[in-house]
Design a protein around this motif. Structure first.
Motif, short mmCIF file in Angstrom:
data_model
loop_
_atom_site.label_atom_id
_atom_site.label_comp_id
_atom_site.label_asym_id
_atom_site.label_seq_id
_atom_site.Cartn_x
_atom_site.Cartn_y
_atom_site.Cartn_z
N GLU A 1 0.82 -1.21 0.00
CA GLU A 1 0.00 0.00 0.00
C GLU A 1 0.86 1.26 0.00
OE1 GLU A 1 -2.55 -0.33 3.36
OE2 GLU A 1 -3.79 -1.89 2.43
N GLU A 2 2.03 1.20 0.65
CA GLU A 2 2.92 2.36 0.69
C GLU A 2 3.83 2.44 -0.52
OE1 GLU A 2 4.94 3.23 4.35
OE2 GLU A 2 3.35 2.29 5.54
N GLY A 3 3.77 1.44 -1.41
CA GLY A 3 4.55 1.49 -2.65
C GLY A 3 5.89 0.80 -2.58
N TYR A 4 6.07 -0.13 -1.67
CA TYR A 4 7.33 -0.86 -1.50
C TYR A 4 7.11 -2.34 -1.77
CZ TYR A 4 9.21 3.30 0.78
OH TYR A 4 9.62 4.57 1.05
N PHE A 5 8.19 -3.04 -2.18
CA PHE A 5 8.14 -4.49 -2.28
C PHE A 5 9.30 -5.06 -1.47
CE2 PHE A 5 10.88 -3.28 -5.77
CZ PHE A 5 11.84 -4.27 -5.84
N PRO A 6 9.09 -6.25 -0.87
CA PRO A 6 10.10 -6.80 0.03
C PRO A 6 11.32 -7.32 -0.73
CG PRO A 6 8.28 -8.32 -0.19
CD PRO A 6 7.89 -7.08 -0.92
N VAL A 7 12.50 -7.00 -0.22
CA VAL A 7 13.74 -7.49 -0.81
C VAL A 7 14.56 -8.29 0.20
CG1 VAL A 7 13.94 -5.71 -2.57
CG2 VAL A 7 14.94 -5.32 -0.33
N GLU B 1 11.54 -10.86 16.58
CA GLU B 1 11.05 -9.70 15.85
C GLU B 1 11.37 -9.91 14.37
OE1 GLU B 1 11.41 -5.16 16.88
OE2 GLU B 1 13.28 -5.89 16.03
N ILE B 2 10.35 -9.80 13.53
CA ILE B 2 10.54 -9.99 12.09
C ILE B 2 10.51 -8.61 11.44
CG2 ILE B 2 9.61 -11.04 10.01
CD1 ILE B 2 8.29 -13.16 11.82
N VAL B 3 11.54 -8.35 10.64
CA VAL B 3 11.67 -7.05 9.97
C VAL B 3 11.86 -7.31 8.47
CG1 VAL B 3 13.02 -4.93 9.81
CG2 VAL B 3 12.78 -6.08 12.00
N PHE B 4 11.08 -6.60 7.66
CA PHE B 4 11.23 -6.67 6.22
C PHE B 4 11.86 -5.38 5.74
CE2 PHE B 4 7.79 -9.74 6.73
CZ PHE B 4 8.21 -10.76 5.88
N GLU B 5 12.78 -5.49 4.79
CA GLU B 5 13.34 -4.31 4.14
C GLU B 5 12.63 -4.18 2.80
OE1 GLU B 5 17.52 -3.47 2.18
OE2 GLU B 5 17.63 -3.53 4.38
N GLY B 6 12.05 -3.01 2.56
CA GLY B 6 11.31 -2.78 1.33
C GLY B 6 12.03 -1.80 0.42
N LYS B 7 11.89 -2.04 -0.86
CA LYS B 7 12.47 -1.17 -1.87
C LYS B 7 11.35 -0.48 -2.62
CE LYS B 7 16.22 -1.23 -5.17
NZ LYS B 7 17.15 -2.06 -5.93
#
Length: 66
Positions: free
Chosen positions: A27-33, A58-64
């Motif tokens: 929704e914010e315009g990012y995809f997970p990398v 804790e699970i963290v996704f980095e989005g591009k």
């Protein structure tokens, strides 16, 4: 006009599923990398010795940016 950062970290909240977090990213315009998991520890005192016991993660996704 303010521009969005090219990379952003998204933390899976406590009462949120992984799919909910990925939808929020989309929704914010990012995809997970990248997906990262970090253990969460708590201190317990046993026999007058402080021990670090794992109590979650804790699970963290980095989005591009798309």
């Amino acid at each position: 006009m303010t521009s969005k950062p090219k990379k952003k970290k998204f933390i899976v909240e406590e009462h949120e599923s992984i799919d909910d977090c990925l939808n929020r990213m989309r929704e914010e315009g990012y995809f997970p990398v990248r997906r990262m998991e970090q253990p969460i520890f708590k201190e317990e005192i046993r026999d007058h010795i402080v021990e670090h016991v794992p109590c979650g993660r804790e699970i963290v996704f980095e989005g591009k940016l798309l």
